[in-house]
Each structure stands twice: as structure tokens, then as C-alpha cells.
Write a protein that holds these residues in place. Structure first.
Motif, PDB file in Angstrom:
ATOM      1  N   LYS A  61      47.411 -38.627   0.492  1.00 32.49           N
ATOM      2  CA  LYS A  61      47.273 -38.755   1.946  1.00 32.49           C
ATOM      3  C   LYS A  61      46.949 -37.412   2.584  1.00 32.49           C
ATOM      4  CE  LYS A  61      49.685 -40.344   6.119  1.00 32.49           C
ATOM      5  NZ  LYS A  61      50.930 -40.964   6.661  1.00 32.49           N
ATOM      6  N   ALA A  62      47.631 -36.361   2.136  1.00 29.67           N
ATOM      7  CA  ALA A  62      47.387 -35.030   2.701  1.00 29.67           C
ATOM      8  C   ALA A  62      45.950 -34.587   2.442  1.00 29.67           C
ATOM      9  CB  ALA A  62      48.369 -34.028   2.102  1.00 29.67           C
ATOM     10  N   ALA A  63      45.464 -34.856   1.234  1.00 29.99           N
ATOM     11  CA  ALA A  63      44.091 -34.479   0.899  1.00 29.99           C
ATOM     12  C   ALA A  63      43.084 -35.311   1.686  1.00 29.99           C
ATOM     13  CB  ALA A  63      43.864 -34.642  -0.597  1.00 29.99           C
ATOM     14  N   THR A  64      43.369 -36.601   1.857  1.00 30.56           N
ATOM     15  CA  THR A  64      42.467 -37.470   2.599  1.00 30.56           C
ATOM     16  C   THR A  64      42.435 -37.092   4.076  1.00 30.56           C
ATOM     17  OG1 THR A  64      42.898 -39.274   1.051  1.00 30.56           O
ATOM     18  CG2 THR A  64      41.926 -39.873   3.159  1.00 30.56           C
ATOM     19  N   ALA A  65      43.577 -36.711   4.627  1.00 31.99           N
ATOM     20  CA  ALA A  65      43.633 -36.270   6.027  1.00 31.99           C
ATOM     21  C   ALA A  65      42.744 -35.045   6.226  1.00 31.99           C
ATOM     22  CB  ALA A  65      45.069 -35.968   6.432  1.00 31.99           C
ATOM     23  N   LYS A  66      42.737 -34.144   5.255  1.00 32.92           N
ATOM     24  CA  LYS A  66      41.864 -32.969   5.343  1.00 32.92           C
ATOM     25  C   LYS A  66      40.399 -33.380   5.217  1.00 32.92           C
ATOM     26  CE  LYS A  66      45.227 -29.627   3.565  1.00 32.92           C
ATOM     27  NZ  LYS A  66      45.557 -28.680   2.458  1.00 32.92           N
ATOM     28  N   ALA A  67      40.133 -34.349   4.364  1.00 26.35           N
ATOM     29  CA  ALA A  67      38.758 -34.814   4.204  1.00 26.35           C
ATOM     30  C   ALA A  67      38.237 -35.394   5.516  1.00 26.35           C
ATOM     31  CB  ALA A  67      38.683 -35.864   3.097  1.00 26.35           C
ATOM     32  N   TYR A  68      39.103 -36.092   6.242  1.00 24.05           N
ATOM     33  CA  TYR A  68      38.733 -36.685   7.527  1.00 24.05           C
ATOM     34  C   TYR A  68      38.962 -35.729   8.701  1.00 24.05           C
ATOM     35  CZ  TYR A  68      37.638 -41.456   6.015  1.00 24.05           C
ATOM     36  OH  TYR A  68      37.035 -42.577   5.462  1.00 24.05           O
ATOM     37  N   ASP A  69      39.391 -34.518   8.404  1.00 20.72           N
ATOM     38  CA  ASP A  69      39.603 -33.480   9.415  1.00 20.72           C
ATOM     39  C   ASP A  69      40.534 -33.967  10.521  1.00 20.72           C
ATOM     40  OD1 ASP A  69      39.293 -30.937  10.503  1.00 20.72           O
ATOM     41  OD2 ASP A  69      37.552 -31.508  11.714  1.00 20.72           O
ATOM     42  N   LEU A  70      41.625 -34.623  10.123  1.00 17.69           N
ATOM     43  CA  LEU A  70      42.597 -35.101  11.103  1.00 17.69           C
ATOM     44  C   LEU A  70      43.527 -33.971  11.508  1.00 17.69           C
ATOM     45  CD1 LEU A  70      43.566 -38.560   9.565  1.00 17.69           C
ATOM     46  CD2 LEU A  70      41.884 -38.076  11.351  1.00 17.69           C
ATOM     47  N   PRO A  71      43.942 -33.924  12.760  1.00 17.22           N
ATOM     48  CA  PRO A  71      44.862 -32.878  13.210  1.00 17.22           C
ATOM     49  C   PRO A  71      46.191 -32.957  12.468  1.00 17.22           C
ATOM     50  CG  PRO A  71      43.908 -34.055  15.082  1.00 17.22           C
ATOM     51  CD  PRO A  71      43.554 -34.833  13.849  1.00 17.22           C
ATOM     52  N   ALA A  72      46.819 -31.821  12.271  1.00 14.93           N
ATOM     53  CA  ALA A  72      48.129 -31.790  11.627  1.00 14.93           C
ATOM     54  C   ALA A  72      49.119 -32.610  12.442  1.00 14.93           C
ATOM     55  CB  ALA A  72      48.615 -30.347  11.507  1.00 14.93           C
ATOM     56  N   GLY A  73      49.895 -33.436  11.762  1.00 16.04           N
ATOM     57  CA  GLY A  73      50.884 -34.254  12.442  1.00 16.04           C
ATOM     58  C   GLY A  73      50.339 -35.541  13.024  1.00 16.04           C
ATOM     59  N   GLU A  74      49.074 -35.837  12.764  1.00 12.42           N
ATOM     60  CA  GLU A  74      48.483 -37.095  13.257  1.00 12.42           C
ATOM     61  C   GLU A  74      49.265 -38.291  12.705  1.00 12.42           C
ATOM     62  OE1 GLU A  74      45.789 -39.630  15.109  1.00 12.42           O
ATOM     63  OE2 GLU A  74      45.458 -37.471  15.084  1.00 12.42           O
ATOM     64  N   THR A  75      49.680 -39.200  13.591  1.00 16.76           N
ATOM     65  CA  THR A  75      50.383 -40.403  13.171  1.00 16.76           C
ATOM     66  C   THR A  75      49.397 -41.400  12.603  1.00 16.76           C
ATOM     67  OG1 THR A  75      52.075 -40.103  14.874  1.00 16.76           O
ATOM     68  CG2 THR A  75      51.855 -42.307  13.922  1.00 16.76           C
ATOM     69  N   GLY A  76      49.728 -41.931  11.445  1.00 17.19           N
ATOM     70  CA  GLY A  76      48.836 -42.924  10.863  1.00 17.19           C
ATOM     71  C   GLY A  76      49.325 -43.412   9.520  1.00 17.19           C
ATOM     72  N   GLU A  77      48.832 -44.563   9.148  1.00 17.97           N
ATOM     73  CA  GLU A  77      49.191 -45.191   7.881  1.00 17.97           C
ATOM     74  C   GLU A  77      48.170 -44.836   6.812  1.00 17.97           C
ATOM     75  OE1 GLU A  77      49.342 -49.744   6.063  1.00 17.97           O
ATOM     76  OE2 GLU A  77      49.518 -49.416   8.201  1.00 17.97           O
ATOM     77  N   TYR A  78      48.650 -44.492   5.623  1.00 15.15           N
ATOM     78  CA  TYR A  78      47.723 -44.299   4.500  1.00 15.15           C
ATOM     79  C   TYR A  78      47.396 -45.688   3.985  1.00 15.15           C
ATOM     80  CZ  TYR A  78      45.514 -41.754   0.673  1.00 15.15           C
ATOM     81  OH  TYR A  78      44.590 -41.221  -0.214  1.00 15.15           O
ATOM     82  N   ASP A  79      46.259 -46.167   4.396  1.00 14.05           N
ATOM     83  CA  ASP A  79      45.928 -47.578   4.308  1.00 14.05           C
ATOM     84  C   ASP A  79      44.962 -47.884   3.170  1.00 14.05           C
ATOM     85  OD1 ASP A  79      45.699 -50.330   5.688  1.00 14.05           O
ATOM     86  OD2 ASP A  79      43.609 -49.684   5.584  1.00 14.05           O
ATOM     87  N   HIS A  80      45.239 -48.984   2.464  1.00 13.87           N
ATOM     88  CA  HIS A  80      44.270 -49.529   1.517  1.00 13.87           C
ATOM     89  C   HIS A  80      43.242 -50.318   2.315  1.00 13.87           C
ATOM     90  CE1 HIS A  80      47.753 -48.890  -1.215  1.00 13.87           C
ATOM     91  NE2 HIS A  80      46.809 -48.628  -2.100  1.00 13.87           N
TER      92      HIS A  80
END
Length: 208
Positions: free
Chosen positions: A97-116
Motif C-alpha cells: 500500500k505504501a509503495a502504491t500510494a507513492k506510485a499514485y503520488d497520494l499525499p501522506a496520510g491520505e485516507t483510503g482503502e487498499y482496494d482489490h
């Protein structure tokens, strides 16, 4: 649109409605591989459709679990509690999830589900990065309800498994229409035959 009910030897005891024409590209989804590399930082971009977030199809096109087929849905996705047997360990998905958040350039602490993208309850690949994205917003989210209804439709024999998988991968926001379904009085029904509706099949599984 659906031509009627087609009974096949590989349908695992269920009769699935046969679509006359597909509303989405019927190209087969990738078979999940846990060794698929994660996307690189800043390489993916969230999209929006019908006012809802959707993943980047280049990074997250969806992938399926090869252990789930139309022939064995009774003993896999339609069996209460089955998703617990394939859900990846949190220790693994937290890192992904942490790596995918970086891939999507999401802000640190962004609320969200690691979704299939193709949910586990629809036979989605458990740990292939092509099937996982960080869906922003509250948990549970609107996509979960769509996944549950599609699973009801598959397990009730309204649509084939592959139809539901392709529809949710194409865009969860239009998945009912793409699969030839509609929601009426809280139930999922065939658009071409509104009298044919699915019963609740989910057991104790939930969409994700």
C-alpha cells in the motif's frame, strides 16, 4: 442485453444469463502473479468517473485469481468465509500500500482503502499489484456495495463470473450497466428481464 438462460457444463451448478453483446471489451484479464513488480513512484494517476475515483488503467487494469473459475464458484467465492482463505497478510499489504500510494503520488496520510479492483469475492488476484490501488475516501466506500451486488448476481446465476470481473475492472462506476444488470428494490436484477433478480448470497463476506 441478454438472450435468455444458457446452461453449460462448466457453470458449477448455476445457469448464467448469456449476453447478446458485450458492453465492455471482452479481452481476458491478466492472471494474477504475486511476483509482478509494483509501479514506480509518480507513475500512476487517479481518474474520476461519475464523480467517483477510479484507478489508472495503465497501472491497475485488474487481474484475476487462477484458482477461481466458473466451474468452482460454489466451493470458492460463493462459499461463506472463503475470502479469508486467500486474503494476503496485512504485513505484506501494508508495504504494498505504501509503495502504491507513492506510485499514485497520494499525499501522506491520505485516507483510503487498499482496494482489490477485481474484489476477492469476485475472484480477483489477492496480491498482484495490477489488481490493487489506494481508493481514496471513507471506508466502507461506494465500490464495496457494487462488488457485493455483482457477487450476488454471479452466485445466483444471473451473469457469468467473467462478465462481472470484466465489468468491475472496466469501471466500477458503470459495472451494473456493463454487466447487463440493474438495481431494483435493493436487489440486483437482469436489465433485459427485470423479473429475474438475485437473492442475497454474500454470507459473511464483504466487498474489498
Amino acid at each position: 442485453m441478454f438472450a435468455g438462460i444458457a446452461v453449460c457444463a462448466a457453470c458449477g451448478g448455476h445457469s448464467a444469463a448469456a449476453p447478446q453483446s458485450a458492453n465492455v471489451n471482452a479481452a481476458a484479464l491478466a492472471v494474477g502473479e504475486s511476483s509482478t513488480p509494483l509501479p514506480s513512484p509518480d507513475s500512476c494517476h487517479l481518474g474520476s468517473r461519475n464523480g467517483q475515483s477510479v484507478p489508472d488503467p495503465a497501472c491497475t487494469p485488474g487481474a484475476i485469481n487462477p484458482g477461481v473459475t466458473q466451474a468452482n464458484i460454489d466451493s470458492t467465492i460463493c462459499k461463506s468465509g472463503w475470502t479469508k482463505t486467500v486474503r494476503p497478510a496485512v504485513s505484506k499489504t501494508n508495504k504494498m500500500k505504501a509503495a502504491t500510494a507513492k506510485a499514485y503520488d497520494l499525499p501522506a496520510g491520505e485516507t483510503g482503502e487498499y482496494d482489490h479492483l477485481v474484489s476477492l469475492e469476485l475472484g480477483g488476484a489477492p496480491d498482484d499489484p495490477r489488481n490493487l490501488w489506494v481508493e481514496p475516501g471513507k471506508i466502507p466506500n461506494p465500490k464495496d456495495a457494487v462488488e457485493n451486488k455483482l457477487k450476488d448476481a454471479v452466485c445466483s446465476g444471473l451473469v457469468p463470473l467473467a462478465t462481472a470481473q470484466t465489468a468491475i475492472a472496466h469501471s466500477w462506476t458503470t459495472a451494473y450497466d456493463d454487466a447487463g444488470l440493474r438495481i431494483a428494490n435493493g436487489k440486483v436484477c437482469l436489465r433485459a428481464d427485470p423479473s429475474r433478480c438475485a437473492g442475497r448470497q454474500r454470507g459473511d463476506d464483504t466487498g474489498e
